[in-house]
Design a protein around this motif. Structure first.
Motif, PDB file in Angstrom:
ATOM      1  N   GLU A 143       0.827  -1.203   0.000  1.00 50.31           N
ATOM      2  CA  GLU A 143       0.000   0.000   0.000  1.00 50.31           C
ATOM      3  C   GLU A 143       0.865   1.258   0.000  1.00 50.31           C
ATOM      4  O   GLU A 143       0.592   2.220  -0.728  1.00 50.31           O
ATOM      5  CB  GLU A 143      -0.895  -0.025   1.242  1.00 50.31           C
ATOM      6  CG  GLU A 143      -1.949   1.055   1.293  1.00 50.31           C
ATOM      7  CD  GLU A 143      -2.849   0.886   2.503  1.00 50.31           C
ATOM      8  OE1 GLU A 143      -2.962   1.841   3.286  1.00 50.31           O
ATOM      9  OE2 GLU A 143      -3.416  -0.216   2.678  1.00 50.31           O
ATOM     10  N   ALA A 144       1.931   1.246   0.806  1.00 51.98           N
ATOM     11  CA  ALA A 144       2.790   2.422   0.925  1.00 51.98           C
ATOM     12  C   ALA A 144       3.558   2.716  -0.355  1.00 51.98           C
ATOM     13  O   ALA A 144       3.913   3.872  -0.606  1.00 51.98           O
ATOM     14  CB  ALA A 144       3.773   2.227   2.077  1.00 51.98           C
ATOM     15  N   VAL A 153       1.081   9.043  -0.477  1.00 47.36           N
ATOM     16  CA  VAL A 153       1.414   8.103   0.592  1.00 47.36           C
ATOM     17  C   VAL A 153       0.672   8.431   1.878  1.00 47.36           C
ATOM     18  O   VAL A 153       0.619   9.590   2.307  1.00 47.36           O
ATOM     19  CB  VAL A 153       2.935   8.116   0.857  1.00 47.36           C
ATOM     20  CG1 VAL A 153       3.292   7.192   2.002  1.00 47.36           C
ATOM     21  CG2 VAL A 153       3.688   7.714  -0.402  1.00 47.36           C
ATOM     22  N   ASP A 154       0.094   7.411   2.500  1.00 45.91           N
ATOM     23  CA  ASP A 154      -0.552   7.560   3.805  1.00 45.91           C
ATOM     24  C   ASP A 154       0.520   7.458   4.884  1.00 45.91           C
ATOM     25  O   ASP A 154       0.973   6.365   5.234  1.00 45.91           O
ATOM     26  CB  ASP A 154      -1.609   6.471   4.002  1.00 45.91           C
ATOM     27  CG  ASP A 154      -2.267   6.537   5.376  1.00 45.91           C
ATOM     28  OD1 ASP A 154      -2.023   7.522   6.110  1.00 45.91           O
ATOM     29  OD2 ASP A 154      -3.012   5.601   5.720  1.00 45.91           O
ATOM     30  N   ALA A 159       4.566   1.872   7.460  1.00 44.03           N
ATOM     31  CA  ALA A 159       5.065   1.671   6.098  1.00 44.03           C
ATOM     32  C   ALA A 159       5.072   2.984   5.324  1.00 44.03           C
ATOM     33  O   ALA A 159       6.059   3.320   4.651  1.00 44.03           O
ATOM     34  CB  ALA A 159       4.216   0.624   5.383  1.00 44.03           C
ATOM     35  N   GLY A 160       3.984   3.740   5.411  1.00 42.58           N
ATOM     36  CA  GLY A 160       3.903   5.010   4.691  1.00 42.58           C
ATOM     37  C   GLY A 160       4.878   6.041   5.236  1.00 42.58           C
ATOM     38  O   GLY A 160       5.526   6.763   4.473  1.00 42.58           O
ATOM     39  N   GLY A 161       4.992   6.123   6.569  1.00 45.31           N
ATOM     40  CA  GLY A 161       5.930   7.069   7.170  1.00 45.31           C
ATOM     41  C   GLY A 161       7.365   6.745   6.807  1.00 45.31           C
ATOM     42  O   GLY A 161       8.179   7.649   6.559  1.00 45.31           O
ATOM     43  N   GLU A 204      10.888  -4.960   2.410  1.00 46.23           N
ATOM     44  CA  GLU A 204      10.218  -4.744   1.122  1.00 46.23           C
ATOM     45  C   GLU A 204      10.376  -3.291   0.657  1.00 46.23           C
ATOM     46  O   GLU A 204      10.595  -3.028  -0.531  1.00 46.23           O
ATOM     47  CB  GLU A 204       8.737  -5.115   1.245  1.00 46.23           C
ATOM     48  CG  GLU A 204       8.023  -5.250  -0.083  1.00 46.23           C
ATOM     49  CD  GLU A 204       6.647  -5.876   0.042  1.00 46.23           C
ATOM     50  OE1 GLU A 204       5.859  -5.729  -0.917  1.00 46.23           O
ATOM     51  OE2 GLU A 204       6.355  -6.488   1.083  1.00 46.23           O
ATOM     52  N   LEU A 205      10.272  -2.359   1.595  1.00 48.12           N
ATOM     53  CA  LEU A 205      10.445  -0.943   1.248  1.00 48.12           C
ATOM     54  C   LEU A 205      11.869  -0.671   0.761  1.00 48.12           C
ATOM     55  O   LEU A 205      12.070   0.026  -0.237  1.00 48.12           O
ATOM     56  CB  LEU A 205      10.153  -0.064   2.470  1.00 48.12           C
ATOM     57  CG  LEU A 205       8.703   0.043   2.932  1.00 48.12           C
ATOM     58  CD1 LEU A 205       8.636   0.826   4.236  1.00 48.12           C
ATOM     59  CD2 LEU A 205       7.833   0.706   1.869  1.00 48.12           C
TER      60      LEU A 205
END
Length: 263
Positions: A143-144, A153-154, A159-161, A204-205
């Motif tokens: 999602e991110a 990006v949330d 993950a988003g931060g 993953e990021l």
């Protein structure tokens, strides 16, 4: 004829010079980092800076910090910015709660950039993130990672931060090498199980953003088997925070990973 001792000496000198050429001269480079209470101040990052000989040390880590923002997190330097607090004890003070909600990586990075732009610190050549222990709203890497721009990006999820902070440093300082440390093992098996979920997201990021992951969970030398959930163990003074020996151990491992993976 060249004597055997002299011949071996020249070989040794050649090998030493070749080994030196494998690694950059960190004394001409500037170091930056962000994190939480395990990173704030003069902890593992001081060992990294001293061991590799970095020219400068710019640390914006604050205790109790998270990757994830809150719905009311302010931008650093915005009108009415309340500041940043490392508080964690229960409170009804609205101003204090706002400061705690500003204690996130996005605000830290905005502060870091502001300090560089003001001339207080130089542009970083190496930047290390070491966060995640305090995050609870994890989100997902999939999602991110949607979309190319950070506007999509949330940042209220870990993950988003994390994507926002990492990508912002990459974009702002294109010649800077970025590293992301995983959380270390704690004395609590339950906490470690949650940390493993966070590490899967960070891995993953990092793969998607093409930055180096440093696996402090598996390779720093700190293991839950020798620690206790609360209280002093081998390297953790309270089941969570490394003591001086643990800080140095972390720093030596992170320094080795930076040296071996810098290009």
């Amino acid at each position: 004829m060249i004597r055997l001792g002299s011949f071996l000496f020249f070989i040794w000198v050649g090998i030493a010079l070749q080994a030196q050429s494998l690694y950059p001269d960190f004394s001409k480079m500037n170091f930056g980092c962000d994190g939480n209470s395990i990173t704030a101040g003069e902890q593992w990052s001081r060992t990294v800076v001293d061991r590799l000989g970095f020219a400068t040390h710019h640390n914006v880590a604050v205790g109790s910090a998270t990757w994830a923002c809150y719905a009311d997190t302010q931008d650093y330097g915005s009108p009415g910015f309340s500041g940043i607090s490392d508080g964690w004890q229960p409170t009804d003070d609205k101003q204090e709660m706002q400061k705690r909600h500003n204690n996130v990586s996005k605000v830290h990075i905005q502060k870091f950039i502001s300090q560089v732009e003001s001339g207080a610190y130089p542009v970083p050549d190496v930047f290390v993130f070491s966060m995640g222990t305090n995050d609870r709203n994890l989100g997902s890497a999939e999602e991110a990672l949607r979309g190319k721009t950070l506007d999509e990006v949330d940042v209220t999820t870990m993950a988003g931060g994390a994507r926002w902070a990492i990508q912002t440093i990459i974009e702002r300082y294109p010649h800077c090498r970025v590293f992301v440390c995983t959380p270390i093992q704690t004395g609590s098996p339950e906490h470690n199980a949650l940390n493993l979920q966070k590490i899967a997201i960070l891995r993953e990021l990092c793969q998607a953003l093409s930055v180096q992951l440093i696996d402090c969970y598996s390779n720093s030398g700190i293991t839950e088997k020798l620690e206790v959930p609360s209280g002093r163990g081998r390297y953790l003074r309270d089941g969570l925070h490394p003591d001086k020996e643990g800080q140095v151990l972390m720093g030596r491992y992170i320094a080795k990973e930076i040296r071996n993976n810098f290009f």
